[in-house]
Write an enzyme that holds these catalytic residues in place. Structure first.
Site, PDB file in Angstrom:
ATOM      1  N   LYS A  70       0.854  -1.189   0.000  1.00 55.47           N
ATOM      2  CA  LYS A  70       0.000   0.000   0.000  1.00 55.47           C
ATOM      3  C   LYS A  70       0.886   1.233   0.000  1.00 55.47           C
ATOM      4  O   LYS A  70       1.848   1.328   0.766  1.00 55.47           O
ATOM      5  CB  LYS A  70      -0.911   0.024   1.230  1.00 55.47           C
ATOM      6  CG  LYS A  70      -1.776   1.290   1.299  1.00 55.47           C
ATOM      7  CD  LYS A  70      -2.785   1.245   2.427  1.00 55.47           C
ATOM      8  CE  LYS A  70      -2.178   1.489   3.769  1.00 55.47           C
ATOM      9  NZ  LYS A  70      -3.199   1.673   4.829  1.00 55.47           N
ATOM     10  N   ARG A 113     -10.386  -1.002   7.243  1.00 55.34           N
ATOM     11  CA  ARG A 113      -9.560  -1.939   8.005  1.00 55.34           C
ATOM     12  C   ARG A 113      -9.124  -1.358   9.340  1.00 55.34           C
ATOM     13  O   ARG A 113      -8.946  -2.095  10.309  1.00 55.34           O
ATOM     14  CB  ARG A 113      -8.370  -2.420   7.173  1.00 55.34           C
ATOM     15  CG  ARG A 113      -7.307  -1.392   6.785  1.00 55.34           C
ATOM     16  CD  ARG A 113      -6.273  -1.209   7.861  1.00 55.34           C
ATOM     17  NE  ARG A 113      -5.018  -0.705   7.350  1.00 55.34           N
ATOM     18  CZ  ARG A 113      -4.174   0.027   8.041  1.00 55.34           C
ATOM     19  NH1 ARG A 113      -4.465   0.398   9.280  1.00 55.34           N
ATOM     20  NH2 ARG A 113      -3.035   0.424   7.511  1.00 55.34           N
ATOM     21  N   GLN A 141     -11.644   8.949  10.750  1.00 51.90           N
ATOM     22  CA  GLN A 141     -11.358   7.689  11.425  1.00 51.90           C
ATOM     23  C   GLN A 141     -12.258   7.491  12.645  1.00 51.90           C
ATOM     24  O   GLN A 141     -12.564   6.363  13.020  1.00 51.90           O
ATOM     25  CB  GLN A 141      -9.887   7.603  11.820  1.00 51.90           C
ATOM     26  CG  GLN A 141      -9.442   6.221  12.245  1.00 51.90           C
ATOM     27  CD  GLN A 141      -9.894   5.105  11.304  1.00 51.90           C
ATOM     28  OE1 GLN A 141     -10.500   4.126  11.727  1.00 51.90           O
ATOM     29  NE2 GLN A 141      -9.626   5.254  10.008  1.00 51.90           N
ATOM     30  N   GLY A 229      -4.379   6.214  16.897  1.00 55.42           N
ATOM     31  CA  GLY A 229      -3.769   7.323  16.169  1.00 55.42           C
ATOM     32  C   GLY A 229      -2.268   7.245  15.980  1.00 55.42           C
ATOM     33  O   GLY A 229      -1.743   7.680  14.957  1.00 55.42           O
ATOM     34  N   ASP A 231       0.791   5.972  14.726  1.00 54.63           N
ATOM     35  CA  ASP A 231       1.199   4.971  13.741  1.00 54.63           C
ATOM     36  C   ASP A 231       2.507   5.331  13.057  1.00 54.63           C
ATOM     37  O   ASP A 231       2.856   4.759  12.030  1.00 54.63           O
ATOM     38  CB  ASP A 231       0.098   4.768  12.697  1.00 54.63           C
ATOM     39  CG  ASP A 231      -0.235   6.043  11.940  1.00 54.63           C
ATOM     40  OD1 ASP A 231       0.333   7.112  12.264  1.00 54.63           O
ATOM     41  OD2 ASP A 231      -1.057   5.980  11.013  1.00 54.63           O
ATOM     42  N   LYS A 235       4.233  10.399  17.005  1.00 51.69           N
ATOM     43  CA  LYS A 235       2.823  10.532  17.347  1.00 51.69           C
ATOM     44  C   LYS A 235       2.576   9.982  18.754  1.00 51.69           C
ATOM     45  O   LYS A 235       3.212   9.012  19.178  1.00 51.69           O
ATOM     46  CB  LYS A 235       1.949   9.797  16.332  1.00 51.69           C
ATOM     47  CG  LYS A 235       1.863  10.489  14.982  1.00 51.69           C
ATOM     48  CD  LYS A 235       0.830   9.814  14.107  1.00 51.69           C
ATOM     49  CE  LYS A 235       0.657  10.531  12.790  1.00 51.69           C
ATOM     50  NZ  LYS A 235      -0.389   9.876  11.960  1.00 51.69           N
TER      51      LYS A 235
END
Length: 330
Positions: A70, A113, A141, A229, A231, A235
């Site tokens: 991806k 997903r 999200q 959140g 990822d 973060k």
């Protein structure tokens, strides 16, 4: 010669919903723990930190017969251009024939997903008598997480939504409440987060924050937290002391310590890889999950390419059966 099937957003959304995504993501977690799936090193590049980012994730599900990658891009300024901030592509390949199967719009797959990951985490670790949920982050999200929770936790009685942007949570509730008549959906201001967190049985954080906003002292015994959140490096949504006080589960131990919520507690020496259990091992019965109703459990979900690939493969298989999409011969 081979052929390649192309699916756009509307075609994908007509083929796969949240229920199918939950089933696919759970299968990916199980295969990962059985060593029948794996992920390759993630490539992240920030063209302009906080404005333009590139994310490349790849992996395989040998147990499901597919592999691929991806590629996603994110631009904070796209709203001003009337463009989506997140966009990308997913390429799915066949393990046996080593031929391309198809290419899909990556944005709706990512949406589904990730919501499905939260659903699997809540179903696996939240107390069965959980009735109140809190979602922090009233963006796209947040919508995916709400959808996933509604299917994974049918006994929910109320969901509270909170966002740091004034008015965002109220708009979210106005847009979404008609879809979920089975429970009460309400907005609270960001200043009300301490109380909302203390009253919640399940807390979902799904923001782009780089500073923690959920504190240990606010979380009640028996709560389950889905940390969605964080990822990538930098973060953060949870106070490191809160992470260290939880029974921690992860999609991938290596990933959460490198770029998930656990990265900060790990750097401070508050947790190590021995403190973290992968969700697939719990789903497969290899490791225990929640063992006490008073435990605070945490599912750190960084996102894995195998989740995108398994959901993409479901869509492509259905598309072939129904004759949907554009087939390009090569």
């Amino acid at each position: 010669m081979y052929s390649l099937r192309l699916l756009d957003r509307s075609q994908f959304e007509a083929l796969v919903g949240m229920a199918e995504a939950i089933e696919g993501v759970e299968r990916a977690y199980r295969l990962f723990s059985r060593k029948e799936a794996g992920v390759f090193p993630v490539i992240v590049h920030q063209f302009e930190p906080g404005k333009r980012e590139m994310d490349l994730k790849s992996g395989h599900l040998a147990g499901a017969g597919v592999y691929g990658m991806k590629m996603l891009g994110w631009c904070s300024e796209n709203a001003e251009r009337n463009l989506p901030p997140l966009a990308g592509l997913i390429v799915v390949m066949d393990v046996d024939r080593q031929q391309p199967i198809g290419i899909l719009d990556g944005t709706p797959v990512t949406f589904l997903r990730t919501g499905a990951a939260g659903a699997v985490g809540a179903r696996a670790f939240a107390r069965k008598d959980s009735r109140k949920a809190l979602i922090v982050g009233a963006g796209n999200q947040g919508r995916a997480q709400l959808w996933g929770l509604s299917l994974a936790m049918p006994e929910l009685e109320s969901v509270t939504v909170c966002d740091i942007v004034d008015g965002q949570s109220s708009r979210f509730v106005s847009e979404q409440k008609g879809r979920y008549p089975e429970f009460r959906l309400e907005a609270v201001p960001f200043t009300g987060l301490p109380r909302a967190a203390a009253e919640a049985d399940v807390i979902v954080t799904c923001t782009r924050s780089r500073e923690f906003f959920l504190k240990r002292e606010w979380v009640s015994p028996g709560t389950h937290i889905n940390a969605i959140g964080a990822d990538m490096p930098g973060k953060q949504e949870l106070e490191p002391a809160l992470v260290a006080s939880c029974k921690v589960f992860a999609d991938s131990v290596a990933q959460v310590l490198a770029k998930g919520e656990c990265q900060h507690a790990g750097k401070l020496g508050l947790i190590s890889e021995n403190c973290i259990t992968e969700i697939g091992a719990v789903l497969e019965g290899m490791s225990p999950g929640r063992s006490d109703p008073s435990e605070v459990t945490l599912f750190d979900a960084t996102g894995m390419a195998i989740q995108d690939l398994v959901v993409g493969a479901i869509a492509l298989k259905r598309a072939e059966e129904k004759g949907v999409g554009t087939v390009v011969p090569f």
